[in-house]
Enzyme design. Structure first.
Site, short mmCIF file in Angstrom:
data_model
loop_
_atom_site.label_atom_id
_atom_site.label_comp_id
_atom_site.label_asym_id
_atom_site.label_seq_id
_atom_site.Cartn_x
_atom_site.Cartn_y
_atom_site.Cartn_z
N ILE A 1 0.83 -1.21 0.00
CA ILE A 1 0.00 0.00 0.00
C ILE A 1 0.87 1.26 0.00
O ILE A 1 0.67 2.17 -0.81
CB ILE A 1 -0.97 -0.01 1.21
CG1 ILE A 1 -1.94 -1.19 1.07
CG2 ILE A 1 -1.73 1.31 1.32
CD1 ILE A 1 -2.76 -1.50 2.32
N HIS B 1 -13.15 2.82 8.78
CA HIS B 1 -12.48 1.64 8.22
C HIS B 1 -13.09 1.23 6.87
O HIS B 1 -13.56 0.10 6.72
CB HIS B 1 -12.51 0.47 9.22
CG HIS B 1 -11.32 -0.44 9.07
ND1 HIS B 1 -10.61 -0.92 10.12
CD2 HIS B 1 -10.72 -0.95 7.96
CE1 HIS B 1 -9.63 -1.70 9.69
NE2 HIS B 1 -9.68 -1.73 8.37
N ASP C 1 -8.71 6.49 9.07
CA ASP C 1 -9.69 5.48 8.65
C ASP C 1 -9.78 4.38 9.70
O ASP C 1 -10.59 3.46 9.57
CB ASP C 1 -9.26 4.88 7.29
CG ASP C 1 -10.31 3.94 6.74
OD1 ASP C 1 -11.48 4.35 6.64
OD2 ASP C 1 -9.97 2.77 6.42
N GLU D 1 -11.67 1.04 17.77
CA GLU D 1 -12.76 1.03 16.79
C GLU D 1 -13.69 -0.18 16.90
O GLU D 1 -14.84 -0.12 16.44
CB GLU D 1 -12.20 1.10 15.35
CG GLU D 1 -11.48 -0.17 14.91
CD GLU D 1 -11.00 -0.09 13.46
OE1 GLU D 1 -10.38 0.91 13.09
OE2 GLU D 1 -11.24 -1.07 12.71
N SER E 1 -3.93 2.54 8.34
CA SER E 1 -3.30 1.23 8.59
C SER E 1 -4.01 0.49 9.73
O SER E 1 -4.92 -0.30 9.47
CB SER E 1 -1.83 1.46 8.87
OG SER E 1 -1.16 0.26 8.87
N ARG E 2 -3.60 0.76 10.97
CA ARG E 2 -4.31 0.23 12.13
C ARG E 2 -4.27 1.30 13.21
O ARG E 2 -3.24 1.96 13.40
CB ARG E 2 -3.67 -1.07 12.66
CG ARG E 2 -3.98 -2.32 11.84
CD ARG E 2 -5.45 -2.74 11.93
NE ARG E 2 -5.74 -3.95 11.16
CZ ARG E 2 -6.16 -3.96 9.89
NH1 ARG E 2 -6.33 -2.84 9.23
NH2 ARG E 2 -6.42 -5.10 9.28
P1 NAD Z 1 2.85 -4.91 3.54
O1 NAD Z 1 3.21 -6.06 4.40
O2 NAD Z 1 2.92 -5.04 2.05
O3 NAD Z 1 3.75 -3.64 3.96
C1 NAD Z 1 4.02 -3.30 5.28
C2 NAD Z 1 5.37 -2.58 5.32
O4 NAD Z 1 5.59 -2.11 6.65
C3 NAD Z 1 6.55 -3.48 4.96
O5 NAD Z 1 7.33 -2.87 3.94
C4 NAD Z 1 7.31 -3.61 6.27
O6 NAD Z 1 8.73 -3.74 6.06
C5 NAD Z 1 6.97 -2.29 6.94
N1 NAD Z 1 7.22 -2.29 8.37
C6 NAD Z 1 7.13 -3.33 9.25
N2 NAD Z 1 7.49 -2.93 10.47
C7 NAD Z 1 7.81 -1.61 10.38
C8 NAD Z 1 8.26 -0.64 11.31
N3 NAD Z 1 8.50 -0.95 12.60
N4 NAD Z 1 8.50 0.63 10.86
C9 NAD Z 1 8.29 0.96 9.56
N5 NAD Z 1 7.88 0.07 8.63
C10 NAD Z 1 7.64 -1.20 9.04
O7 NAD Z 1 1.40 -4.47 4.00
P2 NAD Z 1 0.32 -3.63 3.17
O8 NAD Z 1 -0.49 -4.53 2.31
O9 NAD Z 1 0.99 -2.46 2.56
O10 NAD Z 1 -0.66 -3.17 4.35
C11 NAD Z 1 -0.20 -2.33 5.40
C12 NAD Z 1 -1.24 -2.31 6.50
O11 NAD Z 1 -2.42 -1.64 6.03
C13 NAD Z 1 -1.79 -3.70 6.89
O12 NAD Z 1 -0.94 -4.34 7.83
C14 NAD Z 1 -3.14 -3.39 7.47
O13 NAD Z 1 -3.02 -3.23 8.86
C15 NAD Z 1 -3.51 -2.05 6.82
N6 NAD Z 1 -4.70 -2.17 5.96
C16 NAD Z 1 -5.74 -1.34 6.20
C17 NAD Z 1 -6.87 -1.41 5.39
C18 NAD Z 1 -8.04 -0.48 5.57
O14 NAD Z 1 -9.14 -0.76 5.05
N7 NAD Z 1 -7.91 0.62 6.27
C19 NAD Z 1 -6.92 -2.36 4.37
C20 NAD Z 1 -5.82 -3.19 4.15
C21 NAD Z 1 -4.70 -3.08 4.96
#
Ligand code: NAD
Length: 336
Positions: A156, A296, A259, A264, A234-235
């Site tokens: 993302i 969300h 979001d 939540e 993200s979360r």
């Molecule tokens: P992903 O696994 O492709 O990317 C996550 C990135 O975070 C990785 O590059 C990882 O190296 C990095 N990371 C891990 N620990 C870290 C730290 N301590 N500091 C900085 N970077 C760090 O995941 P993604 O598909 O890009 O999704 C990211 C997050 O988005 C998911 O984990 C989920 O919680 C959230 N999400 C939210 C929604 C929504 O509807 N709001 C939907 C999908 C995902």
């Protein structure tokens, strides 16, 4: 064919799963209720359960599921912070997820929050509906030439970086793992402190892990440019919400787009419009003119729903056959 109990079902979950299931033929049973310790008896006799982001699979719930005969938990989301992975592993429960469905859905919603907050579209919409065509108070800034800090450049975050580069922004990033696609786009990797100091907009795209819990706290707010924007799709618990409120009150934080929210589970995905909100922290957030909250919904596109349903049912079939894609299986190794 496996009997699957689907929890936290909304009409859109039911239609997307039923549509995708034409190609699989599993036996689907839908429950509107969340899965938590109190509702686990509903899973009696189901070898598979399907849950979403706010279902609570803590130790007690997982032990109860095991007693009910559950063997596999299918998360119809990417995040897995709501599952106690160590207990699941100890009980021999398989946890599968949908690691990628549409990074575009979440990235585009992120950019929507940035644009709405910057140009105050939420306020402009309300004003014009009230026949108030005054511009004072709606002043924005050009995104072109601004610096955007992307925290977490996975699927993302890298799409967000690409879109913001398209706007003419400079993008800096903080991630322990360098994404070569981002490096090739000219994204510069820096420390979290340097990112906070340089960025006009900070946007969060890391998973919620013990290491990222309250990653954005009072100290990080103190590093940020006065009046900067913070976006979290993200979360919720990646931000210390009380620290964010302090930063909003002092003016250090100029805009906040959310979001997700750390508490939540008690609020989102339901209509509480005729109730009194009991969460005072959330209620305070909603009073700020420069805070924009969506409940969300960043994932919520047609493409994402179809992909989630398809992968969830494929995970179930693969579990039956013993051919699970390792990248869809979540283990305690993710917490290391
Ligand atoms: P992903 O696994 O492709 O990317 C996550 C990135 O975070 C990785 O590059 C990882 O190296 C990095 N990371 C891990 N620990 C870290 C730290 N301590 N500091 C900085 N970077 C760090 O995941 P993604 O598909 O890009 O999704 C990211 C997050 O988005 C998911 O984990 C989920 O919680 C959230 N999400 C939210 C929604 C929504 O509807 N709001 C939907 C999908 C995902």
């Amino acid at each position: 064919m496996t009997k699957l109990a689907v929890f936290s079902t909304k009409p859109f979950d039911r239609s997307s799963l039923e549509e995708a299931n034409r190609g699989f033929g599993h036996e689907l049973f839908f429950f509107e209720t969340q899965l938590c310790t109190q509702t686990t008896p509903l899973a009696q006799g189901f070898p598979a359960v399907c849950v979403f982001v706010n279902d609570r699979l803590d130790e007690t719930a997982l032990r109860a599921l095991k007693e009910c005969g559950t063997k596999v938990v299918c998360l119809r989301c990417a995040g897995f912070n709501n599952v106690d992975l160590r207990v699941a592993a100890e009980l021999g429960l398989t946890i599968v997820r949908v690691p990628a469905y549409s990074p575009y859905a979440v990235a585009e919603h992120t950019v929507g929050l940035i644009l709405a907050l910057n140009r105050k579209l939420h306020r402009a919409f309300a004003r014009v509906r009230d026949h108030n065509f005054e511009l004072t108070g709606l002043l924005g800034f050009d995104l072109h030439g601004r610096t955007v800090g992307v925290v977490g450049t996975g699927k993302i975050g890298s799409v967000v970086a690409r879109i913001m580069i398209g706007f003419g922004c400079r993008v800096v990033a903080y991630d322990p793992v360098v994404n070569p696609d981002c490096a090739a786009m000219g994204v510069e990797y820096v420390s979290l402190r340097s990112l906070a100091e340089q960025s006009d907009i900070v946007t969060l795209h890391t998973p919620l892990l013990p290491q990222t819990y309250h990653l954005i706290d009072d100290e990080v707010f103190s590093w940020m440019k006065p009046g900067a924007m913070l976006i979290n799709t993200s979360r919720g618990a990646i931000i210390d919400t009380k620290a964010a409120i302090r930063a909003l009150k002092s003016g250090r934080l100029g805009y906040l787009g959310l979001d997700v929210y750390e508490e939540e589970a008690e609020l989102f995905f339901r209509d509480l419009s005729d109730r009194v909100i009991q969460d005072d922290v959330f209620a305070r957030l909603l009073t700020f003119p420069n805070v924009f909250v969506t409940a969300h919904q960043a994932f919520f596109t047609q493409e994402a729903l179809s992909a989630i349903a398809q992968t969830t049912l494929q995970n179930l079939s693969d579990f039956e056959r013993g051919t699970l894609d390792p990248k869809n299986v979540v283990t305690p190794a993710y917490l290391a």
